[in-house]
Motif scaffolding. Structure first.
Motif, PDB file in Angstrom:
ATOM      1  N   ARG A  22       6.160  -5.421   3.335  1.00 48.81           N
ATOM      2  CA  ARG A  22       4.889  -5.322   2.601  1.00 48.81           C
ATOM      3  C   ARG A  22       4.502  -6.736   2.222  1.00 48.81           C
ATOM      4  N   THR A  24       1.037  -9.293   0.871  1.00 43.42           N
ATOM      5  CA  THR A  24      -0.275  -9.265   0.220  1.00 43.42           C
ATOM      6  C   THR A  24      -0.919 -10.639   0.264  1.00 43.42           C
ATOM      7  N   TYR A 104      -4.849  -3.057   4.515  1.00 44.85           N
ATOM      8  CA  TYR A 104      -5.695  -2.274   3.611  1.00 44.85           C
ATOM      9  C   TYR A 104      -6.327  -3.167   2.547  1.00 44.85           C
ATOM     10  N   ASP A 106      -7.895  -1.935  -1.213  1.00 38.49           N
ATOM     11  CA  ASP A 106      -8.147  -0.774  -2.084  1.00 38.49           C
ATOM     12  C   ASP A 106      -7.857   0.541  -1.363  1.00 38.49           C
ATOM     13  N   ASP A 107      -6.730   0.618  -0.684  1.00 36.66           N
ATOM     14  CA  ASP A 107      -6.293   1.818   0.039  1.00 36.66           C
ATOM     15  C   ASP A 107      -7.203   2.210   1.198  1.00 36.66           C
ATOM     16  N   VAL A 108      -8.102   1.337   1.599  1.00 33.60           N
ATOM     17  CA  VAL A 108      -8.972   1.575   2.758  1.00 33.60           C
ATOM     18  C   VAL A 108      -8.427   0.756   3.922  1.00 33.60           C
ATOM     19  N   LEU A 109      -8.163   1.415   5.043  1.00 30.49           N
ATOM     20  CA  LEU A 109      -7.658   0.730   6.230  1.00 30.49           C
ATOM     21  C   LEU A 109      -8.758  -0.162   6.799  1.00 30.49           C
TER      22      LEU A 109
END
Length: 128
Positions: A22, A24, A104, A106-109
């Motif tokens: 993971r 970021t 992603y 905001d949890d949008v792919l």
């Protein structure tokens, strides 16, 4: 291990274990292209590095890995926020590993990439 380019672009590898990682990246002004959107190369860098981060802990002592090729699909423009990249080893052979990364906001792919990585020992390296 110091990851100079990762630090340069502002990426963080938050977790890497079991063939997964993971990563970021908080979007900053210098990540934007001339239209104000995050440059595709930033997303690509996150996916590529995330794949390497997922693969690296699965390697034997003395082994290294390097990107052979990556294909990426961009689904939505990124305007800001935090990019989150989830990467995993799909298949690992002796000399080549197949990888995937999903990015992603905001949890949008927003993007998905698949790649192949070489697994090798530098010349003169002792077997693990």
């Amino acid at each position: 291990m110091k990851l100079r380019f990762v630090e340069h672009v502002g990426m963080q590898i938050e977790a890497q274990a079991g063939g997964r990682s993971r990563s970021t990246l908080e979007v900053a002004a210098f990540h934007r292209n001339s239209t104000g959107r995050v440059h595709g190369g930033v997303t690509f860098t996150l996916a590529d590095t995330g794949m390497g981060a997922a693969l690296y802990p699965t390697l034997e002592p003395g082994e290294l890995c390097a990107t052979i090729e990556i294909k990426i699909n961009y689904f939505k423009p990124v305007l800001g926020g935090q990019l989150v990249c989830l990467s995993e080893v799909v298949n690992k052979g002796r000399r080549v590993a197949n990888m995937e990364s999903s990015v992603y906001v905001d949890d949008v792919l927003v993007a998905r990439a698949s790649g192949s990585f070489a697994i090798f020992r530098p010349a003169g390296a002792e077997p693990g």
